[in-house]
Write an enzyme that holds these catalytic residues in place. Structure first.
Site, short mmCIF file in Angstrom:
data_model
loop_
_atom_site.label_atom_id
_atom_site.label_comp_id
_atom_site.label_asym_id
_atom_site.label_seq_id
_atom_site.Cartn_x
_atom_site.Cartn_y
_atom_site.Cartn_z
N HIS A 1 -8.06 0.43 6.70
CA HIS A 1 -9.11 -0.49 6.84
C HIS A 1 -9.15 -0.96 8.13
CE1 HIS A 1 -7.51 -0.54 2.53
NE2 HIS A 1 -8.50 -0.95 2.02
N HIS B 1 0.79 -1.42 0.01
CA HIS B 1 -0.11 -0.06 -0.12
C HIS B 1 0.77 1.17 -0.02
CE1 HIS B 1 -4.14 1.62 1.14
NE2 HIS B 1 -4.39 0.40 0.59
#
Ligand code: HPA
Length: 314
Positions: A112, A90
């Site tokens: 998340h 990421h």
């Protein structure tokens, strides 16, 4: 070359915090974060963009954030109070810059629930955006298509959501409410701005992608596993058109502080609702479809940013 900022001085007194998960950010914490950013960026964006898995959260080359002009990048780990992305690969940075001459701020990669963060922490960058002057939020995500009309690579403009985590009492607004952000009991009908949904469809038609753009209801599950057949059948019955693992808590937080919201899903896979089907959803196909569609999405978002800057929809 983008200017990549570092934070070795903590001149404004703000430090990185290592918060435990029960302790929410105060208005003052988030004001420190906003101040940190504002003192390092020579312009003030009123449009915020969350670039999810379909829009460069996992790669840089050719993504929307990379295409900004006069960029200033802040890796999440140097921003006071910011969580850090824990998903391998990421990008994890906040990128300020100009899109079509309009100042914007992009989250390249988000937080998340499945990473272990509480929802208020996942959604905290939205409040930081608010404090730096953002009034309009464009949130993107990758999602599995439940609606039979959807094809891989299609775009779904989100007209509503089903907050599955909220059904179990898990909400980013849970806990003491600070009225400086918004009211205790915010409405959530009309969460997604109608004018922007209509404009999204118009832009899609103008770009020759009208056939691949739909309107629909998004639902968020906690992840990280993809859903079972029974779960997907249930979600379909409930009226969900697409399923993912993000966005809903960001939108709730944005609407709480009165931001105007547009959200869209890139349909990266078709949900498997048939026990006889032996395909398996996987993260690689999610990223592959994102890469395949990135030029289209970049153009789509650019046109919407131009519209927002001109028309200021409320
Ligand atoms: N389910 C949940 N999240 C997702 C999916 C899916 O099928 N595709 C992309 N993100």
């Amino acid at each position: 070359m983008p200017q990549v900022c570092t934070n070795n001085s903590h001149k404004n007194g703000a430090k990185k915090t290592d918060m435990n998960n029960d302790e929410s950010y105060t208005y003052e914490n988030l004001s420190e974060t906003a101040e940190f950013l504002l003192t390092r960026v020579p312009f003030k964006p009123s449009i915020g963009i969350i670039c999810g898995s379909g829009m460069g959260a996992y790669w840089n080359e050719g993504c929307l954030a990379d295409a900004l002009e006069n960029k200033k990048e802040f890796p999440y780990e140097i921003i006071p109070h910011f969580p850090v992305s824990t998903v391998p690969g990421h990008m994890g940075k906040l990128v300020f810059g100009y899109l079509s001459g309009i100042p914007v701020v992009c989250m390249q990669g988000r937080f998340h629930y499945y990473e272990g963060y509480p929802l208020w922490k996942c959604a905290m960058p939205v409040r930081v955006m608010k404090l730096i002057g953002v009034s309009h939020l464009i949130a993107s995500n990758a999602a599995g298509g439940l609606n039979d009309k959807f094809k891989i690579g299609d775009i779904m403009l989100v007209k509503d959501h089903i907050n599955m985590l909220g059904f179990a009492g898990n909400n980013p607004l849970k806990g003491p409410n600070d009225e400086r952000f918004g009211p205790r009991f915010p409405p959530m009908n009309k969460a997604y701005n109608r004018e922007l949904i209509d404009q999204g469809k118009k832009v899609a038609r103008e770009l020759g992608m009208g056939g691949m753009v739909h309107e629909g209801t998004y639902t968020c599950l906690g992840g990280p596993n993809f859903e079972t057949v029974a779960e997907l059948r249930m979600l379909k019955m409930l009226g969900a058109d697409a399923v993912g693992m993000s966005t809903v808590h960001e939108v709730i937080t944005a609407r709480h502080c009165d931001m105007t919201v547009l959200a869209f899903s890139l349909i990266t896979n078709i949900c498997i609702t048939d026990y006889e089907c032996h395909d398996k959803p996987n993260h690689e196909e999610v990223m592959d479809v994102g890469k395949m569609r990135q030029d289209t999405l970049k153009l789509f978002v650019k046109k919407l940013v131009e519209y927002i800057a001109q028309h200021n929809p409320q």
